[in-house]
Design an enzyme around this catalytic site. Structure first.
Site, PDB file in Angstrom:
ATOM      1  N   ASP A 199     -17.992  13.226 -15.497  1.00 42.40           N
ATOM      2  CA  ASP A 199     -17.531  13.165 -14.108  1.00 42.40           C
ATOM      3  C   ASP A 199     -16.010  13.257 -14.124  1.00 42.40           C
ATOM      4  O   ASP A 199     -15.399  13.390 -15.189  1.00 42.40           O
ATOM      5  CB  ASP A 199     -18.010  11.898 -13.408  1.00 42.40           C
ATOM      6  N   HIS A 274     -16.687  17.583  -9.670  1.00 40.77           N
ATOM      7  CA  HIS A 274     -16.688  16.332 -10.441  1.00 40.77           C
ATOM      8  C   HIS A 274     -16.341  16.611 -11.904  1.00 40.77           C
ATOM      9  O   HIS A 274     -16.953  16.056 -12.818  1.00 40.77           O
ATOM     10  CB  HIS A 274     -18.052  15.638 -10.334  1.00 40.77           C
ATOM     11  N   GLU A 339     -21.409  17.325  -4.097  1.00 37.34           N
ATOM     12  CA  GLU A 339     -20.097  17.031  -3.518  1.00 37.34           C
ATOM     13  C   GLU A 339     -19.013  18.018  -3.972  1.00 37.34           C
ATOM     14  O   GLU A 339     -17.917  17.627  -4.355  1.00 37.34           O
ATOM     15  CB  GLU A 339     -19.691  15.592  -3.850  1.00 37.34           C
TER      16      GLU A 339
END
Length: 775
Positions: A199, A274, A339
């Site tokens: 991440d 990410h 995202e």
């Protein structure tokens, strides 16, 4: 005489039946997850130092040795293991593979038969034997560890995917804890470990072709003194000492250990977003070429993303995935896909060229292209992709499976398209949420996911047909560690909720029963304690549901607990509840200020999970309130009387007592039923910089004698800067008195937007208010 004998016989039968039922329930309540079928018979099997573990197939040698090691701490000695094909030895527990496989129990089910002489555990595969061993372990973990009930158990899982996810990017977890976690998963009959290795805040997997991924990407500046969402983005490799990674040898060893326990480790290698940890190591793979460093916290929004217009990006990812596939034999590789802020793609000439050359509609189409290109590569190597439900955006890759986290809609959509689905909605499956009163719980990201809420989750949405439902592989619990810096904190958030999730994915839907599960959890808590697990006791807390009675100008307090067969005792004077305190039997009505303290008592002893609430029944309590601007439906406090219900909010904005105004001012008018004299007006406001909640710029207090025209009584400006970090509550109070008034008006000026330098700079800001107090 005959009548006497007949009466005696009937009494004997009734006594025997009751004894049998009590005996049955005594053992049945100790098994989690609940078996599919269990029948208790007369008699018991006594486990002792002479009891042998008989391995009837060479492939079960590990299973037998595993059982011996598992039972040694319980009994204080390690039972002997012998190999005897087709043995019928007395005083033994035999492990046997069925010669004629039983289709009903499948690859993970088992059949356990115990009588007074021996126990036989049978299954189609070693996996079933391992799960049967867990059931025997729980039978041993009852009141009498050396006595097993004579019984017949047939058991098999409802779902094929019974998962636990752990994020080790935000906070690196030591290797010995990962091994413990595999044991705990096996104990709960879970079979998929979703390992979130990559991440923004850290790259945790050694990739030999790209050593800077761990040389640079695994480390960040230590900012544990700051809230996760208040940490500034800095690029300081010299002081980047917080983090860690797993070597490939360590990965292989753990994967093998998990495999022995029938656990498949599914790695997650995030893309296309990410990935700031990767871009800190290889910034040329981004659209801008910037090296922004490894973020120390939750910088948001993050626009740094892999450049989808560069072929070098895909060469890099394919090389990474080759090493990943060499380490993880799992059918699925998780590629994230969530995202993805596409801001940089919109301004990147190479990304725009890719959109044009591939005839894509837009940036969502570019994400779909990105995912499908990776899928083709993995398919060519015999693997499948699974990703978060955002991979539906722009079109789902042909063979992809979807992990539905933003509610269930993504999973429903994917299943209706014919794709496999794993259900993991944040509402029920996110274990980074609070599980009890935020005032006494360790820091969490928000939410309210209690043990009972997890237990009541049903992974098959009602919108799916019977055929579509078959595409739901199962469900999993997700543990995101932004707010969990230690393994002890992770354990607290995972247990006991993992037990509830285990029963959701293993046991038949029709047999699930909260009261029965709650009773069985009494044994499970003792097991956790014996194993040294830092489990939460939040389920023993009491919640209070206050309701304003405007007619009586009183507050009615309903006390609720999830614990089965518990007693609730309370006080209203602020003292700690004891065994002689009033017992809660019905809602408590109060018509004057009080401090409530409540505790659950089990077997006459307090669980010490004490709820405390103060109620201030001031002059404006239960009066009519008019709001010029509506509150958010998500943050509406306790309803219409929330601003005058006598309850002030805590520093936790999601405690249920705050009213939230997004971008709007708070202008509240309180009307009295008769002429009223006042000596003071007070209102509170919350600031939580990390959550975009800010104090008002100023507060204006006004009064009205006729109910229509208002005059200013006082004005108070905020003396705390908007960029003040942390959580704080400020009280604005005027002591200017007024006589014979019919109404007051309190106006709080919302700053309107988040300040410069904030992660939400320029976005609407929140104003949170919980109570207007009038004396």
């Amino acid at each position: 005489m005959k009548n006497t004998l007949r009466l005696f016989f009937y009494c004997y039968l009734i006594t025997s039946f009751i004894t049998c039922k009590n005996h049955q329930q005594n053992f049945q309540t100790s098994i989690i997850p609940q078996p599919v079928e269990i029948r208790f018979n007369k008699g018991t099997f006594n486990f002792n130092q002479d009891t042998k573990l008989i391995c009837e197939d060479k492939s079960l040698d590990f299973s037998a040795q595993y059982a011996a090691a598992l039972w040694e701490p319980i009994h204080g000695y390690k039972p002997d293991v012998e190999q005897k094909i087709g043995s019928e030895s007395k005083n033994s527990i035999a492990f046997r593979l069925l010669e004629n496989p039983e289709m009903e129990i499948g690859n993970e089910g088992y059949i356990l038969e115990i009588n007074s002489e021996k126990a036989v555990l049978s299954a189609n595969t070693p996996a079933g034997i391992l799960y049967g061993i867990q059931t025997i372990t729980q039978l041993m973990d009852s009141e009498n560890i050396r006595v097993l009930p004579s019984c017949f158990i047939k058991d098999y899982p409802r779902f094929a995917w019974r998962g636990l996810h752990l994020d080790v990017s935000r906070h690196f977890m030591p290797l010995e804890f990962m091994y413990k976690l595999m044991d705990y998963m096996a104990m709960h009959k879970l079979n998929v470990f979703h390992w979130h290795l990559v991440d923004d805040q850290g790259w945790r997997l050694e990739i030999k072709k790209y050593p800077k991924l761990t040389g640079v990407g695994a480390w960040r500046v230590d900012m544990l003194h700051l809230h996760w969402n208040e940490r500034p983005l800095i690029n300081d490799t010299e002081n980047a000492s917080y983090g860690g990674f797993y070597t490939q040898d360590e990965i292989r060893a753990l994967v093998a250990y998990a495999d022995e326990r029938n656990i498949t480790v599914v790695p997650e290698i995030e893309m296309p977003a990410h990935v700031m940890s990767a871009l800190a190591a290889y910034p040329e793979l981004s659209c801008t070429g910037e090296n922004l460093g490894v973020p120390p916290g939750g910088v948001w929004p993050i626009t740094h993303i892999y450049c989808a217009g560069k072929d070098e990006t895909f060469t890099f990812l394919e090389n990474v995935l080759l090493e990943v596939m060499d380490l993880f034999p799992s059918e699925y590789i998780h590629i994230g896909g969530d995202e993805a802020d596409k801001t940089n793609w919109r301004s990147c000439t190479k990304c725009q060229a890719r959109i044009k050359n591939e005839n894509l509609a837009d940036e969502d189409g570019l994400q779909s292209y990105f995912i499908q290109r990776i899928e083709r590569f993995l398919n060519e190597h015999g693997r499948k992709i699974i990703g978060w439900d955002e991979i539906l955006e722009g079109g789902l890759a042909p063979n992809a499976s979807v992990m539905s986290w933003r509610g269930e809609q993504g999973g429903i959509e994917a299943a209706k398209m014919g794709h496999h689905v794993v259900m993991t909605p944040g509402s029920h499956c996110y274990f980074d949420h609070y599980q009890g009163d935020p005032a006494i719980e360790p820091l969490a990201i928000g939410g309210n996911t209690t043990l009972k809420k997890v237990y009541n989750y049903e992974p098959i949405p009602t919108e799916l047909t019977a055929e579509e439902a078959k595409l739901v592989l199962g469900a999993q619990a997700n543990v995101w560690t932004e707010y969990m810096p230690t393994k002890a904190h992770v354990e607290y958030m995972v247990f006991p909720r993992l037990a509830a999730m285990a029963e959701v994915v293993w046991s038949p839907k029709e047999t699930r029963n909260w009261a029965d599960f709650s009773r069985r959890m009494e044994h499970q808590y003792r097991r956790y304690k014996r194993l040294g697990i830092n489990y939460s006791q939040s389920a023993f807390q009491v919640s209070v549901k206050p309701e304003v009675n405007p007619t009586n100008r009183s507050l009615v307090l309903s006390l609720i607990t999830e614990v089965n067969d518990s007693k609730i005792r309370y006080t209203l004077d602020g003292s700690i509840p004891g065994s002689n305190s009033p017992m809660y039997k019905r809602p408590v009505e109060i018509n004057e200020s009080a401090t409530l303290k409540v505790a659950v008592f089990l077997n006459g002893i307090s669980t010490n999970q004490i709820l405390e609430r103060s109620f201030d029944l001031h002059k404006a309590f239960a009066t009519e309130v008019e709001l010029q601007y509506p509150t958010s439906t998500k943050y509406d406090g306790t309803g219409a009387y929330s601003l005058v219900d006598g309850i002030s909010g805590s520093k936790h904005f999601n405690d249920g007592f705050w009213k939230g105004f997004l971008g709007d001012d708070m202008i509240a008018t309180i009307r009295f039923q008769k002429l009223t004299d006042i000596s003071s007006i007070e209102v509170d406001a919350l600031q939580n910089y990390a959550s975009w909640i800010f104090l008002p710029e100023k507060v204006v207090f006004e009064v009205s004698e006729d109910g229509s025209s208002f005059r200013k009584l006082d004005e108070i400006a905020t003396d705390i800067p908007q960029d003040e970090k942390g959580k704080l509550i400020k009280h604005y109070k005027t002591t200017q008195s007024a006589e014979n008034i019919t109404a007051i008006r309190v106006s709080m000026k919302n700053p309107g937007t988040c300040p410069p330098g904030h992660s939400g700079e320029g976005q609407k800001s929140w104003l949170f208010v919980s109570e207007i107090i009038v004396r």
